[in-house]
Write a protein that holds these residues in place. Structure first.
Motif, PDB file in Angstrom:
ATOM      1  N   ARG A  92      -5.000  61.421 -17.818  1.00 11.30           N
ATOM      2  CA  ARG A  92      -5.759  62.444 -16.911  1.00 11.30           C
ATOM      3  C   ARG A  92      -7.061  61.796 -16.624  1.00 11.30           C
ATOM      4  N   ASP A  93      -7.906  61.345 -17.655  1.00 12.74           N
ATOM      5  CA  ASP A  93      -9.181  61.016 -17.269  1.00 12.74           C
ATOM      6  C   ASP A  93      -9.253  59.670 -16.416  1.00 12.74           C
ATOM      7  N   ALA A  96      -8.534  61.001 -12.927  1.00 10.01           N
ATOM      8  CA  ALA A  96      -9.641  61.755 -12.324  1.00 10.01           C
ATOM      9  C   ALA A  96     -10.780  60.973 -11.796  1.00 10.01           C
ATOM     10  N   ARG A  97     -10.854  59.800 -12.683  1.00  9.27           N
ATOM     11  CA  ARG A  97     -11.816  59.016 -12.287  1.00  9.27           C
ATOM     12  C   ARG A  97     -11.425  58.183 -10.825  1.00  9.27           C
ATOM     13  N   GLU A 100     -12.160  60.661  -8.190  1.00 12.92           N
ATOM     14  CA  GLU A 100     -13.598  61.038  -8.088  1.00 12.92           C
ATOM     15  C   GLU A 100     -14.262  59.620  -7.079  1.00 12.92           C
ATOM     16  N   TYR A 122      -7.627  68.506  -9.067  1.00 14.37           N
ATOM     17  CA  TYR A 122      -8.196  68.594 -10.529  1.00 14.37           C
ATOM     18  C   TYR A 122      -7.639  69.458 -11.376  1.00 14.37           C
ATOM     19  N   VAL A 126      -5.512  68.608 -14.533  1.00 16.18           N
ATOM     20  CA  VAL A 126      -5.664  68.925 -16.091  1.00 16.18           C
ATOM     21  C   VAL A 126      -4.542  69.626 -16.661  1.00 16.18           C
TER      22      VAL A 126
END
Length: 173
Positions: A92-93, A96-97, A100, A122, A126
Motif C-alpha cells: 500500500r505504501d 500510495a507513493r 502521489e 487513497y 488503505v
C-alpha cells in the motif's frame, strides 16, 4: 477456481476541472476508477485478475473512446498481451507513493482535488488486502497509437472484507 466480477460503479477525476495556481499544471492528468463486486472473498488474486481482464469494462483504451466490448486495446497496450502475470503485488505504501508522485508532479494539488483523490483512490487503497500493479509490460507490448499516454499507471485493489475490487488507472494524455 473461476470467478465472475459484477461492475458496481465508476468515477472519473479530471484534473482539468480543478483550479491550479499555475496554468496547465494539471498536465492533462486524470484518474479513472472502476469498481466491481467480488463473487467470493476467498478467490485468489490471480483468478480475480483473470476475471477482471475478461470483463467488458476492462476493454477501455483510456483515450476518450470509453469501454468498447470489441476493443483490442487497454491503455497503451494491446489487450491480448495484458495477462495476470503482468501484475505484481505491491504494498500500500509503494502504491500510495506512486500515485502521489504522479499526481503532484507539477506541484501541490488544490484542496478539492486532493479530497477527490483521497475519496476515490487513497481510501480504497488503505482498505485493500491486496494491491497489484500492472508493471510487467513495456514498449514491446504497446499498440499502434500508445504514445497518446504520457504516463499510464494501473493498480488493482482487492478489499476482501468489503467484497470489492477497484481498478485505478492514473494517466496523462
Amino acid at each position: 477456481m473461476a470467478a465472475t466480477l459484477t461492475h458496481d460503479g465508476a468515477a472519473f477525476v479530471n484534473f482539468r476541472h480543478f483550479a491550479f495556481t499555475e496554468p496547465h499544471a494539471h498536465a492533462y492528468r486524470w484518474l479513472d476508477v472502476k469498481r466491481f463486486r467480488l463473487p467470493d472473498p476467498s478467490v485468489p488474486d490471480r483468478h480475480l485478475l483473470a476475471a477482471l481482464l475478461a470483463h467488458e469494462q476492462f476493454r477501455d483504451d483510456y483515450a476518450g473512446g470509453g469501454v468498447d466490448p470489441g476493443g483490442t486495446r487497454h491503455g497503451p497496450y494491446w489487450l491480448r498481451l495484458v495477462t495476470p502475470e503482468a501484475y505484481a503485488s505491491v504494498g500500500r505504501d509503494g502504491a500510495a507513493r506512486l500515485l502521489e508522485t504522479w499526481a503532484e508532479q507539477s506541484g501541490p494539488l488544490p484542496d478539492t482535488l486532493a479530497e477527490a483523490l483521497r475519496r476515490e483512490a487513497y481510501e480504497p487503497l488503505v482498505a485493500a488486502d491486496s494491491v497489484l500493479h500492472l508493471n510487467g509490460l513495456g514498449e514491446d507490448e504497446y499498440h499502434d497509437w500508445a504514445s497518446v499516454h504520457g504516463e499510464f499507471h494501473e493498480l488493482v485493489l482487492v478489499d476482501r472484507a468489503a467484497r470489492r475490487l477497484t481498478l485505478l488507472v492514473a494517466a496523462d494524455d
